[in-house]
Design an enzyme around this catalytic site. Structure first.
Site, PDB file in Angstrom:
ATOM      1  N   ASN A  87       0.849  -1.181   0.000  1.00 53.07           N
ATOM      2  CA  ASN A  87       0.000   0.000   0.000  1.00 53.07           C
ATOM      3  C   ASN A  87       0.891   1.239   0.000  1.00 53.07           C
ATOM      4  O   ASN A  87       1.913   1.277   0.686  1.00 53.07           O
ATOM      5  CB  ASN A  87      -0.892   0.000   1.245  1.00 53.07           C
ATOM      6  CG  ASN A  87      -1.814  -1.202   1.279  1.00 53.07           C
ATOM      7  OD1 ASN A  87      -2.380  -1.580   0.264  1.00 53.07           O
ATOM      8  ND2 ASN A  87      -1.953  -1.826   2.451  1.00 53.07           N
ATOM      9  N   HIS A 100       6.840  -1.277   2.989  1.00 52.13           N
ATOM     10  CA  HIS A 100       6.710  -2.683   3.382  1.00 52.13           C
ATOM     11  C   HIS A 100       5.918  -3.447   2.339  1.00 52.13           C
ATOM     12  O   HIS A 100       5.062  -2.896   1.649  1.00 52.13           O
ATOM     13  CB  HIS A 100       6.059  -2.840   4.759  1.00 52.13           C
ATOM     14  CG  HIS A 100       4.777  -2.079   4.928  1.00 52.13           C
ATOM     15  ND1 HIS A 100       4.745  -0.723   5.152  1.00 52.13           N
ATOM     16  CD2 HIS A 100       3.484  -2.489   4.896  1.00 52.13           C
ATOM     17  CE1 HIS A 100       3.490  -0.329   5.256  1.00 52.13           C
ATOM     18  NE2 HIS A 100       2.701  -1.379   5.096  1.00 52.13           N
ATOM     19  N   HIS A 102       3.412  -6.718   2.087  1.00 52.27           N
ATOM     20  CA  HIS A 102       2.599  -7.719   2.787  1.00 52.27           C
ATOM     21  C   HIS A 102       2.703  -9.031   2.009  1.00 52.27           C
ATOM     22  O   HIS A 102       2.485  -9.055   0.797  1.00 52.27           O
ATOM     23  CB  HIS A 102       1.117  -7.326   2.793  1.00 52.27           C
ATOM     24  CG  HIS A 102       0.793  -6.063   3.528  1.00 52.27           C
ATOM     25  ND1 HIS A 102       0.206  -6.061   4.775  1.00 52.27           N
ATOM     26  CD2 HIS A 102       0.955  -4.761   3.186  1.00 52.27           C
ATOM     27  CE1 HIS A 102       0.004  -4.805   5.166  1.00 52.27           C
ATOM     28  NE2 HIS A 102       0.448  -4.000   4.217  1.00 52.27           N
TER      29      HIS A 102
HETATM   30  P1  AMP Z   1      -0.285  -0.622   5.680  1.00 50.95           P
HETATM   31  O1  AMP Z   1      -1.728  -0.269   5.817  1.00 50.95           O
HETATM   32  O2  AMP Z   1       0.056  -1.219   4.357  1.00 50.95           O
HETATM   33  O3  AMP Z   1       0.621   0.543   6.070  1.00 50.95           O
HETATM   34  O4  AMP Z   1      -0.036  -1.798   6.700  1.00 50.95           O
HETATM   35  C1  AMP Z   1       0.478  -1.647   7.978  1.00 50.95           C
HETATM   36  C2  AMP Z   1       0.365  -2.974   8.658  1.00 50.95           C
HETATM   37  O5  AMP Z   1       1.182  -2.947   9.813  1.00 50.95           O
HETATM   38  C3  AMP Z   1      -1.050  -3.351   9.108  1.00 50.95           C
HETATM   39  O6  AMP Z   1      -1.440  -4.568   8.478  1.00 50.95           O
HETATM   40  C4  AMP Z   1      -0.916  -3.505  10.625  1.00 50.95           C
HETATM   41  O7  AMP Z   1      -1.684  -4.573  11.142  1.00 50.95           O
HETATM   42  C5  AMP Z   1       0.578  -3.765  10.776  1.00 50.95           C
HETATM   43  N1  AMP Z   1       1.158  -3.402  12.072  1.00 50.95           N
HETATM   44  C6  AMP Z   1       0.979  -2.245  12.755  1.00 50.95           C
HETATM   45  N2  AMP Z   1       1.706  -2.260  13.891  1.00 50.95           N
HETATM   46  C7  AMP Z   1       2.355  -3.447  13.916  1.00 50.95           C
HETATM   47  C8  AMP Z   1       3.259  -4.068  14.832  1.00 50.95           C
HETATM   48  N3  AMP Z   1       3.638  -3.458  15.962  1.00 50.95           N
HETATM   49  N4  AMP Z   1       3.723  -5.309  14.541  1.00 50.95           N
HETATM   50  C9  AMP Z   1       3.337  -5.930  13.405  1.00 50.95           C
HETATM   51  N5  AMP Z   1       2.497  -5.398  12.503  1.00 50.95           N
HETATM   52  C10 AMP Z   1       2.006  -4.173  12.755  1.00 50.95           C
END
Ligand code: AMP
Length: 115
Positions: A87, A100, A102
């Protein structure tokens, strides 16, 4: 500008814990805290890049990071397939401003996009 206090920067600095899957000099892979599939792992580069475009424009070794993504996929044993998502920005729904990928899998996934 890159926010040094975003949650993934804190994970890279070891300030908050993460359930690690893979790590090398280019990347860290860990389980998403709010899994959207039976396997949901995030792979982040170790450098301070905000998004896909920021990473590709600025990183010295883009390939090293993507090889780390592939190593992570192998470790997760996703022989039946998987989905990669990155994203980016407001329209992309990016929540954490550190680039990042996914990795989603472990089951038959639903439609690619839901509004
Ligand atoms: P995005 O919306 O692509 O920025 O995705 C961010 C992702 O980070 C989401 O799927 C969250 O669930 C994940 N996330 C947020 N905080 C943490 C954390 N402390 N450890 C692992 N995943 C996280």
């Amino acid at each position: 500008m890159y926010d040094q206090n975003n949650i993934f920067a804190k994970i890279l600095r070891g300030e908050i814990p993460a359930k690690k899957v893979y790590e090398d000099e280019y990347a860290l892979a860990f389980h998403d805290i709010s899994a959207k599939a039976s396997v949901h792992v995030l792979v982040i580069p170790k450098g301070p890049y905000i998004s896909f475009s920021d990473f590709v424009e600025k990183a010295d070794d883009v390939t090293g990071f993507y090889k780390a993504v592939e190593e992570t996929i192998k470790l997760l044993d996703l022989k039946q397939g998987f989905r990669l998502i990155s994203n980016s920005g407001i329209n992309g729904g990016q929540e954490v401003p550190h680039f990042h990928i996914h990795i989603l899998g472990g089951e038959k996934l639903g439609p690619m996009i839901s509004k």
